[in-house]
Design a protein around this motif. Structure first.
Motif, PDB file in Angstrom:
ATOM      1  N   SER A 164       0.805  -1.414   0.064  1.00 59.59           N
ATOM      2  CA  SER A 164      -0.241  -0.086  -0.184  1.00 59.59           C
ATOM      3  C   SER A 164       0.883   1.298   0.201  1.00 59.59           C
ATOM      4  CB  SER A 164      -0.955   0.181   1.203  1.00 59.59           C
ATOM      5  OG  SER A 164      -1.895  -1.025   1.047  1.00 59.59           O
ATOM      6  N   GLN A 165       2.019   1.238   0.615  1.00 60.05           N
ATOM      7  CA  GLN A 165       2.813   2.658   0.708  1.00 60.05           C
ATOM      8  C   GLN A 165       3.289   2.908  -0.505  1.00 60.05           C
ATOM      9  OE1 GLN A 165       6.218   1.915   3.167  1.00 60.05           O
ATOM     10  NE2 GLN A 165       6.973   4.275   3.293  1.00 60.05           N
ATOM     11  N   ALA A 166       3.460   1.901  -1.623  1.00 60.49           N
ATOM     12  CA  ALA A 166       3.969   2.189  -2.710  1.00 60.49           C
ATOM     13  C   ALA A 166       2.840   2.860  -3.715  1.00 60.49           C
ATOM     14  CB  ALA A 166       4.534   0.931  -3.557  1.00 60.49           C
ATOM     15  N   TRP A 167       1.627   2.470  -3.270  1.00 56.84           N
ATOM     16  CA  TRP A 167       0.406   3.059  -4.081  1.00 56.84           C
ATOM     17  C   TRP A 167      -0.330   3.735  -3.026  1.00 56.84           C
ATOM     18  CZ3 TRP A 167       0.012   1.691  -9.065  1.00 56.84           C
ATOM     19  CH2 TRP A 167       0.888   0.819  -9.696  1.00 56.84           C
ATOM     20  N   PRO A 168      -0.046   4.904  -2.652  1.00 60.14           N
ATOM     21  CA  PRO A 168      -0.873   5.915  -1.748  1.00 60.14           C
ATOM     22  C   PRO A 168      -2.303   6.115  -2.237  1.00 60.14           C
ATOM     23  CG  PRO A 168       0.874   7.184  -3.028  1.00 60.14           C
ATOM     24  CD  PRO A 168       1.234   5.862  -3.255  1.00 60.14           C
ATOM     25  N   ASN A 169      -2.382   6.598  -3.593  1.00 60.89           N
ATOM     26  CA  ASN A 169      -3.806   6.795  -3.934  1.00 60.89           C
ATOM     27  C   ASN A 169      -4.821   5.606  -4.150  1.00 60.89           C
ATOM     28  OD1 ASN A 169      -3.978   9.851  -4.692  1.00 60.89           O
ATOM     29  ND2 ASN A 169      -2.170   9.112  -5.661  1.00 60.89           N
ATOM     30  N   VAL A 170      -4.240   4.445  -4.293  1.00 58.02           N
ATOM     31  CA  VAL A 170      -4.997   3.167  -4.263  1.00 58.02           C
ATOM     32  C   VAL A 170      -5.400   2.890  -2.845  1.00 58.02           C
ATOM     33  CG1 VAL A 170      -5.081   0.702  -4.935  1.00 58.02           C
ATOM     34  CG2 VAL A 170      -4.108   2.520  -6.710  1.00 58.02           C
TER      35      VAL A 170
END
Length: 438
Positions: free
Chosen positions: A44-50
């Motif tokens: 999740s940290q790599a995909w903040p908007n998702v």
């Protein structure tokens, strides 16, 4: 007991199938920052908007959970984004072993089971259905799809296996038929997947046919909506293929799936009936009314703890993110999962390709300008389908990517989750590209 059947709803499914949202994401995900690591973990940290999208729905209690998985090629585990709980009233977090009602994500499983029988030489794609089931030999077609059942003409061509795989046989469905034909489907108990034991206002109770054989026999007595191989129309054809599998293989449908797909793929938690011992892993399913989620199938009293009278090849399975990811991984391996050969390479290649008959008109349908394979959408090297309770999955053969979205609510168009997911995905990718260029 009467079923509360999801196919009796008059809900639009266009949002679900409109553009194959998750399928379209494939090309954009080619720069996934978590690479191809072999072990599953939350990214999740790599995909903040998702991740923020998932958190928005979960923290605002619009949904109990929103969970996404991404996996590469034959790597053992998929990575995850998002989360939540099994129930809005509970605290048990969802994970890759949580049980979800996958509804029409059952269709690609049934489609690949048919492709196995084609590979075995027991079926062929353009074989007439009446070769196996003579009761479908002299079918009639409604002059008006919403008109009298007595106003019919004979079929111009026989129904084939290819047409059943691609919703082009002209059959009806409880969510697409109207008028007298819809009434006949209901009165004959031609149900698919189930929703609830709880009476749902506006959704008639339908008593199902006693078993799949009788279900198919009753279907054969009703006229088609359209001439075979002329129009794409979402139908009960994949449910009928469950009976085709029984006739061709000599095994009951559920046994065939277990022996040929679930056990070889290591899908130990995929069933049409959830064992009592596994209910603690089952999500609650919600109906969205005026933006508020209301439980329509709580896990503790779920209708999926009862054995179905009709094992639905079009919408009957319960599975987990981990299990279904193994099915997708098998497809990405063109029939192999690791070193295990589950089905023939050519059977997969043909099954995920565009199988639409050349004579079919898709204009104005959910398939306009797109292709359809063995139970799923086939577009530009991607294959997949979605489910009525919000789930969605795809494989991208160009990238070697398998992906899925997991949640439990109905109807799918109650929230714009798929459009929001695509927008969030693109924002994250834009930031990644900018960081890489800096």
């Amino acid at each position: 007991m009467a079923y509360r059947n999801f196919e009796t709803t008059e809900l639009s499914r266009r949002t679900l199938f409109r553009g194959g949202s998750l399928l379209a994401a494939g090309a954009a995900i080619s720069t996934l920052p978590f690479g191809r690591a072999a072990f599953a973990h939350d990214v999740s940290q790599a995909w903040p908007n998702v991740a923020a999208l998932a958190d928005k729905y979960v923290s605002s209690r619009k949904l109990a959970n929103l969970f996404l998985t991404f996996g590469w090629g034959q790597n053992d585990h998929a990575h995850t984004v998002g989360g939540g709980t099994l129930s809005l009233s509970g605290s048990t977090p969802v994970d890759e072993s949580s049980l979800y009602r996958i509804y029409s994500m059952t269709k690609p499983v049934t489609g690949m089971a048919i492709m196995m029988l084609v590979d075995d030489g027991l079926l062929s794609l353009d074989q007439p259905l009446h070769d196996l089931m003579p009761q479908f030999r002299d079918m009639q077609v409604l002059v008006d799809p919403e008109g009298s059942l007595d106003d019919t003409v004979p079929t111009n061509t026989p129904i084939t296996i290819r047409q059943l795989l691609t919703h082009t046989a002209g059959l009806g469905y409880l969510i697409t038929s109207k008028g007298p034909l819809l009434d006949a489907y209901r009165s004959n108990g031609l149900v698919g997947g189930r929703v609830s034991r709880i009476p749902i206002p506006g959704i008639p109770s339908v008593t199902p046919a006693p078993n799949l054989e009788v279900w198919a026999d009753r279907l054969a007595t009703l006229p088609l909506m359209y001439q075979p191989a002329t129009k794409w129309s979402y139908s009960c054809s994949i449910d009928l293929l469950g009976r085709v599998i029984e006739v061709a293989s000599g095994k009951d449908f559920e046994t065939f799936l277990k022996e040929r797909i679930f056990e070889p793929c290591g899908m130990a938690s995929t069933w049409m009936t959830v064992p009592e011992s596994e209910v603690p892993r089952l999500t609650d399913n919600y109906g969205i009314l005026a933006g508020m989620p209301l439980p329509v199938d709580p896990a503790a009293v779920s209708i999926y703890t009862d054995a179905p009278k009709i094992p639905s090849g079009g919408g009957g399975l319960v599975s987990t993110p981990k299990d279904y990811d193994r099915f997708l991984r098998m497809l990405l391996g063109y029939g192999k999962l690791g070193k295990e050969r589950v089905m023939g390479e050519n059977a997969v290649r043909v099954g995920v390709s565009d199988l639409l008959p050349a004579t079919v008109d898709t204009s104005g349908s959910w398939m306009a300008g797109q292709g359809h394979g063995a139970g799923g959408r086939s577009v530009n090297g991607t294959f997949g389908w979605g489910g009525a309770a919000g789930t969605l999955s795809a494989v991208d053969f160009n990238l070697g990517l398998r992906s899925a979205l997991w949640t439990q609510y109905m109807p799918t168009e109650a929230y714009p989750i798929r459009d929001e997911f695509m927008a969030a995905l693109e924002k994250d990718l834009t930031a990644m590209r900018a960081a890489k260029a800096a």
